[in-house]
Design a protein around this motif. Sequence first.
Motif, PDB file in Angstrom:
ATOM      1  N   TRP A 178       0.843  -1.209   0.000  1.00 53.59           N
ATOM      2  CA  TRP A 178       0.000   0.000   0.000  1.00 53.59           C
ATOM      3  C   TRP A 178       0.873   1.253   0.000  1.00 53.59           C
ATOM      4  CZ3 TRP A 178      -0.378   3.903   3.710  1.00 53.59           C
ATOM      5  CH2 TRP A 178      -1.435   4.793   3.528  1.00 53.59           C
ATOM      6  N   PHE A 228       1.255   4.035  -3.367  1.00 54.02           N
ATOM      7  CA  PHE A 228       0.899   5.454  -3.293  1.00 54.02           C
ATOM      8  C   PHE A 228       2.106   6.376  -3.124  1.00 54.02           C
ATOM      9  CE2 PHE A 228      -3.101   3.425  -2.008  1.00 54.02           C
ATOM     10  CZ  PHE A 228      -3.980   4.052  -2.887  1.00 54.02           C
ATOM     11  N   LYS A 248       3.594   1.690  -8.560  1.00 54.16           N
ATOM     12  CA  LYS A 248       2.255   1.100  -8.504  1.00 54.16           C
ATOM     13  C   LYS A 248       2.302  -0.404  -8.774  1.00 54.16           C
ATOM     14  CE  LYS A 248      -0.574   5.160  -9.581  1.00 54.16           C
ATOM     15  NZ  LYS A 248       0.421   6.094  -9.048  1.00 54.16           N
TER      16      LYS A 248
END
Length: 203
Positions: free
Chosen positions: A88, A92, A186
């Motif tokens: 995660w 980001f 990503k």
Amino acid sequence: MALGFLYKGLILGFSIAAPVGPIGILCIRKTLQFGRFSGFVSGIGAAFADALYAIVAAFGLTFISHFLLSAQHWLKLLGGVFLIYLGWKTFFSKPAGESSSVSHVSLFNDFVTTFFLTVANPMTILAFLAVFAGLGVSSIQGDYAQATLLVLGVFLGSAFWWLILSEGVTLFRKRIGEKVMSWINKIAGLIIGTFGLIACVSF
């Protein structure tokens, strides 16, 4: 002949480190984002963990291996949750240079992260026990000199792989722009997070 155990350890350490999993993806991404030293030190964390498991197997520390195997489900869960968090965070994260707020925490943080993730996979101890038996070195328990050379070889072999990986990725680092780096973050985040989900589901 004692050096033969060092050579066997080198081959074993390199072979166990080489398959690209979540640790490899993390080191590649660290190298691209923060440079060769970040990627290499991240790999050294995994190499130390490999050496730790090699110590358990080579010196016949059965009480430790039994404890790790009995706690493997909880360790796998902790490792899985941590991988999801890293995935995660990676997904980001912004490429270095895009924002002044993007900075490298520390090389120590790189080391500890990969060390913990590697230790959180106690099935590695089974791999060492099986390979040691296959190489005919399972009988060295009690011979501390040979066991030490074997463990040293495992560490150096694993470290050599991470050196090759970090230096190889560094060759392409300057050719990657911020937009490409953003997509790499990503994709790496998705891969790392997927490994974490698989670990949690298997629990």
